[in-house]
Design an enzyme around this catalytic site. Structure first.
Site, PDB file in Angstrom:
ATOM      1  N   GLY A  43      -2.357  -4.286  -0.145  1.00 38.29           N
ATOM      2  CA  GLY A  43      -3.508  -3.480   0.270  1.00 38.29           C
ATOM      3  C   GLY A  43      -3.648  -2.142  -0.426  1.00 38.29           C
ATOM      4  N   ASP A  98      -2.880   1.239   2.750  1.00 39.50           N
ATOM      5  CA  ASP A  98      -4.335   1.204   2.910  1.00 39.50           C
ATOM      6  C   ASP A  98      -4.785   1.671   4.283  1.00 39.50           C
ATOM      7  OD1 ASP A  98      -3.174  -1.007   4.131  1.00 39.50           O
ATOM      8  OD2 ASP A  98      -4.417  -2.501   3.142  1.00 39.50           O
ATOM      9  N   ASP A 101      -2.834   0.860  11.502  1.00 39.82           N
ATOM     10  CA  ASP A 101      -3.420   0.166  12.648  1.00 39.82           C
ATOM     11  C   ASP A 101      -2.472   0.360  13.827  1.00 39.82           C
ATOM     12  OD1 ASP A 101      -4.741  -1.451  14.363  1.00 39.82           O
ATOM     13  OD2 ASP A 101      -4.746  -3.238  13.107  1.00 39.82           O
ATOM     14  N   PHE A 150     -12.466  -4.223  12.279  1.00 43.45           N
ATOM     15  CA  PHE A 150     -11.808  -4.859  11.138  1.00 43.45           C
ATOM     16  C   PHE A 150     -12.546  -4.468   9.860  1.00 43.45           C
ATOM     17  CE2 PHE A 150     -10.748  -8.323   8.259  1.00 43.45           C
ATOM     18  CZ  PHE A 150      -9.368  -8.289   8.376  1.00 43.45           C
ATOM     19  N   ASP A 157      -8.018  -6.857   2.795  1.00 43.67           N
ATOM     20  CA  ASP A 157      -8.440  -8.261   2.717  1.00 43.67           C
ATOM     21  C   ASP A 157      -8.745  -8.867   4.073  1.00 43.67           C
ATOM     22  OD1 ASP A 157      -5.641  -8.259   3.528  1.00 43.67           O
ATOM     23  OD2 ASP A 157      -5.716 -10.425   3.241  1.00 43.67           O
ATOM     24  N   ARG A 163     -10.684  -8.270  -1.324  1.00 40.24           N
ATOM     25  CA  ARG A 163      -9.970  -7.056  -1.752  1.00 40.24           C
ATOM     26  C   ARG A 163     -10.708  -6.347  -2.881  1.00 40.24           C
ATOM     27  NH1 ARG A 163      -4.804  -6.986   0.527  1.00 40.24           N
ATOM     28  NH2 ARG A 163      -3.760  -8.979   0.671  1.00 40.24           N
TER      29      ARG A 163
HETATM   30  P1  IMP Z   1      -0.062  -1.905  11.190  1.00 43.60           P
HETATM   31  O1  IMP Z   1       1.331  -2.291  10.841  1.00 43.60           O
HETATM   32  O2  IMP Z   1      -0.543  -2.519  12.487  1.00 43.60           O
HETATM   33  O3  IMP Z   1      -0.314  -0.422  11.144  1.00 43.60           O
HETATM   34  O4  IMP Z   1      -1.006  -2.609  10.160  1.00 43.60           O
HETATM   35  C1  IMP Z   1      -1.069  -2.199   8.881  1.00 43.60           C
HETATM   36  C2  IMP Z   1      -1.315  -3.357   7.942  1.00 43.60           C
HETATM   37  O5  IMP Z   1      -2.148  -4.394   8.528  1.00 43.60           O
HETATM   38  C3  IMP Z   1      -2.069  -2.795   6.782  1.00 43.60           C
HETATM   39  O6  IMP Z   1      -1.158  -2.528   5.731  1.00 43.60           O
HETATM   40  C4  IMP Z   1      -3.041  -3.895   6.455  1.00 43.60           C
HETATM   41  O7  IMP Z   1      -2.468  -4.723   5.472  1.00 43.60           O
HETATM   42  C5  IMP Z   1      -3.234  -4.708   7.702  1.00 43.60           C
HETATM   43  N1  IMP Z   1      -4.494  -4.346   8.395  1.00 43.60           N
HETATM   44  C6  IMP Z   1      -4.618  -3.661   9.547  1.00 43.60           C
HETATM   45  N2  IMP Z   1      -5.904  -3.519   9.892  1.00 43.60           N
HETATM   46  C7  IMP Z   1      -6.630  -4.134   8.935  1.00 43.60           C
HETATM   47  C8  IMP Z   1      -8.056  -4.319   8.730  1.00 43.60           C
HETATM   48  O8  IMP Z   1      -8.926  -3.885   9.496  1.00 43.60           O
HETATM   49  N3  IMP Z   1      -8.412  -5.010   7.607  1.00 43.60           N
HETATM   50  C9  IMP Z   1      -7.499  -5.518   6.731  1.00 43.60           C
HETATM   51  N4  IMP Z   1      -6.164  -5.343   6.874  1.00 43.60           N
HETATM   52  C10 IMP Z   1      -5.740  -4.670   7.978  1.00 43.60           C
HETATM   53 MG    MG Z   2      -1.035  -3.861   4.042  1.00 46.33          MG
END
Ligand code: IMP
Ligand code: MG
Length: 174
Positions: A43, A98, A101, A150, A157, A163
């Site tokens: 990402g 990127d 979340d 999202f 992606d 992407r």
């Molecule tokens: P986290 O570990 O929940 O903070 O998620 C982070 C990872 O999930 C990021 O590096 C992204 O690869 C993926 N991700 C989280 N939200 C999205 C989104 O809305 N679109 C695409 N990828 C996402």
């Molecule tokens: Mg990622």
């Protein structure tokens, strides 16, 4: 082609402008100490390259590839699929990803880089969802705070697709 149900969230101009601002802040904060930038694949690909070119600093570049997780997994379940090339012991490290979340990915990477002996670890994320406010990372650099929707494009992606889109699009709420 933009998939149905998505609309423009961040234009190229907005992204470029913010990347330049983040680079200027980082340049100041990093000072003259050499830094290693670690991008989280896939990402962070475009954000990382744009950010580093906007820095105008001599930095080391490295990448980590982490197993992507399914909802409900704990951060302890994350695995490193492809590790660092450089020795980061005693160095200042900047993690680039990127989007923030749940914060599990970035916390996992921060822990890993500290375990590898990094002297200091900063985190830079282009986007942060609203729900990520208490993600446990200290003072991350955030490009844009966005709604809990999202998003795709500029490296982000949807099942490996979209992407390449130059702008960022968000799924419209039902
Ligand atoms: P986290 O570990 O929940 O903070 O998620 C982070 C990872 O999930 C990021 O590096 C992204 O690869 C993926 N991700 C989280 N939200 C999205 C989104 O809305 N679109 C695409 N990828 C996402
Ligand atoms: Mg990622």
């Amino acid at each position: 082609m933009i998939p149905d149900g998505f609309s423009l969230l961040l234009s190229r101009e907005k992204i470029d402008q913010r990347v330049r601002e983040l680079a200027a802040t980082l340049r100041q904060d990093l000072g003259d100490e050499p830094a290693t930038f670690v991008g989280i694949l896939d990402g962070a690909l475009f954000f990382m390259t744009d950010l580093i070119r906007a820095l105008h600093m001599n930095v080391f570049i490295d990448f980590l590839r982490i197993s992507s997780y399914q909802g409900g997994m704990k951060s302890g379940d994350l695995r490193i699929l492809s590790g660092l090339t450089w020795n980061i012991a005693g160095r200042q490290v900047v993690i680039v990803d990127d989007i923030l979340d749940s914060g599990k990915t970035i916390s996992f990477c921060e822990r890993y880089l500290k375990d590898q002996g990094a002297a200091e670890v900063r985190c830079v994320l282009l986007l942060a969802k609203e729900r990520a406010r208490d993600c446990g990372i200290e003072d991350p650099y955030i490009g844009f705070a966005i709604p809990d929707r999202f998003v795709i494009g500029y490296g982000l992606d949807w099942d490996g697709r979209y992407r390449h889109l130059p702008e960022i699009y968000a799924k419209e709420s039902e």
